[in-house]
Design a protein around this motif. Structure first.
Motif, mmCIF file in Angstrom:
data_model
loop_
_atom_site.group_PDB
_atom_site.id
_atom_site.type_symbol
_atom_site.label_atom_id
_atom_site.label_comp_id
_atom_site.label_asym_id
_atom_site.label_seq_id
_atom_site.Cartn_x
_atom_site.Cartn_y
_atom_site.Cartn_z
ATOM 1 N N ASN A 129 30.411 -52.613 21.912
ATOM 2 C CA ASN A 129 29.845 -51.785 20.815
ATOM 3 C C ASN A 129 30.528 -52.347 19.435
ATOM 4 N N SER A 130 30.826 -53.573 19.407
ATOM 5 C CA SER A 130 30.988 -54.370 18.418
ATOM 6 C C SER A 130 29.811 -55.028 17.512
ATOM 7 N N LYS A 131 29.997 -55.312 16.293
ATOM 8 C CA LYS A 131 28.896 -56.013 15.615
ATOM 9 C C LYS A 131 28.581 -57.183 16.090
ATOM 10 N N THR A 132 29.913 -58.031 16.648
ATOM 11 C CA THR A 132 29.748 -59.294 17.218
ATOM 12 C C THR A 132 28.777 -59.279 18.174
ATOM 13 N N TYR A 133 28.880 -58.365 19.345
ATOM 14 C CA TYR A 133 28.007 -58.257 20.396
ATOM 15 C C TYR A 133 26.670 -57.913 20.131
ATOM 16 N N LYS A 134 26.525 -57.123 19.394
ATOM 17 C CA LYS A 134 25.192 -56.728 19.041
ATOM 18 C C LYS A 134 24.371 -57.635 18.183
ATOM 19 N N ASN A 135 24.964 -58.270 17.360
ATOM 20 C CA ASN A 135 24.448 -59.479 16.632
ATOM 21 C C ASN A 135 24.037 -60.566 17.340
ATOM 22 N N LEU A 136 25.021 -60.921 18.255
ATOM 23 C CA LEU A 136 24.753 -62.039 19.276
ATOM 24 C C LEU A 136 23.393 -61.853 20.060
#
Length: 381
Positions: A129-136
């Motif tokens: 649910n993080s920005k890191t995961y979604k942006n990756l």
């Protein structure tokens, strides 16, 4: 838009950007302690089992807007680049000021310009649910990067905002826990305590380390505290965060004997249970479970949004949780060959396990057949 990159490869350079890092962290709403400057600093300083530091800082108009904190580890003669803090951190993320995939893209490009230092990238415990995961995921799709996303260890949490006080108390009121408590009370005075000062907290830490050593050294997976650097790290973390009023250290005692201890952080309106230990002599009374229940219960109706029970979906954690934060393990490959090689190794391992299972099954069938035939022959005689 112009970005400036700073690359830290040496421990000596780490403190140069401390003020920028702290300021960036404070600007992030949903942040974990595991991306805090002092957490990473203590890992860099004390957990020295890495081969090479690679910390990337991205500046925009002289303001720090992104950090990628990595180190290279040698595993089975392969140089693996991971987040600094692996495996000590329950959650790993890029530290970015805004939801901007370009900052992460810059960090990745900088990594690949320094690919001589590593063979493969593995990013553990990335919250889905993080920005890191979604942006990756967006970057992987747009850049056609060779990658694999697998499930990592989930983290059960008790979300106080999603349950009423009355329902929370009902959920935490477990009959078996009460029964274990009653059994212990028959043996003497049962007390719950929390460290009120640093001296008491240090005493708790010493007991916790000894309990951890006693328990895990009897298993096939020896305690991390066999290595002095982890003892130093935990004590340093305790001192650093006690000053910031960010430590909760609780214990369960019976007649002044320590039955269980729970070392947690209080950070960003979040309780992060980190390490729990118990006295092996009382394991059948589940003292760790009792202490967990008591601590989760303690924050009902208080200014805490979440009690995070830490990595791993063990049954005792799930009983005291309202949801599980899913995390991902992300593999990123330097080239097609590395990607194909990784997939081939996984395929061979899976195939090998299937072949082994098949032959074990055949062996069992033959054994049962012979056993049954022998019985019939013996019976006929």
């Amino acid at each position: 838009m112009t970005y400036k990159i700073e690359l830290i490869k040496s421990v000596d350079d780490f403190d140069r950007f401390s003020d920028d890092w702290i300021k960036l962290n404070r600007s992030i709403k949903n942040r974990y302690i595991f991306q805090d400057f002092f957490w990473i600093k203590n890992i860099v300083k004390h957990i020295t089992n890495y081969e090479q530091l690679l910390i990337i800082l991205v500046f925009e108009n002289k303001e720090l807007v992104g950090v990628g904190h990595f180190a290279v580890f040698n595993e089975n003669n392969e140089r693996i680049l991971k987040f600094l803090g692996t495996p000590l951190s329950d959650y790993n993320e890029f530290i970015i000021a805004k939801d901007d995939k370009n900052i992460i893209k810059i960090i990745l490009k900088t990594l690949f310009r320094n690919k001589k230092y590593f063979d493969k990238i593995i990013l553990n415990q990335v919250p889905v649910n993080s920005k890191t995961y979604k942006n990756l995921k967006k970057i992987f799709d747009s850049e056609k990067m060779k990658h694999i996303i697998a499930e990592d260890l989930g983290c059960p949490v008790f979300n106080y905002k999603k349950i009423s006080e009355q329902k929370a108390k009902i959920k935490l009121n477990k009959k078996d826990v009460r029964r274990h408590m009653n059994h212990l009370k028959k043996k003497g005075v049962l007390k719950f305590e929390k460290a009120e000062n640093i001296r008491q907290a240090r005493k708790f830490m010493k007991v916790m380390i000894n309990q951890h050593l006693d328990r895990w050294n009897k298993e096939n997976d020896p305690s991390m505290f066999n290595e002095k650097m982890y003892i130093v790290f935990f004590n340093e973390i305790l001192d650093n965060y006690w000053e910031k009023d960010a430590i909760r250290f609780s214990c369960l005692k019976l007649n002044d004997e320590y039955l269980a201890l729970l070392f947690s952080f209080i950070f960003n309106k979040r309780v992060q249970a980190y390490t729990t230990t118990y006295n092996n002599d009382y394991y059948k009374y589940y003292p760790g479970l009792i202490l967990f229940k008591k601590d989760v219960e303690n924050f009902v109706g208080k200014n805490i949004s979440v009690f995070d029970l830490g990595r791993g979906t063990e049954r005792y954690k799930l009983r005291f949780s309202t949801e599980v934060i899913k995390t991902a393990k992300i593999f990123i490959f330097k080239n097609n060959f590395k990607y194909l090689k990784h997939n081939l190794v996984i395929y061979l391992k899976q195939t090998g396990r299937k072949i082994l299972a098949f032959f074990n099954h055949i062996h069992d069938v033959i054994f049962l057949y012979k056993k049954d035939r022998f019985k019939r022959l013996f019976k006929n005689k």
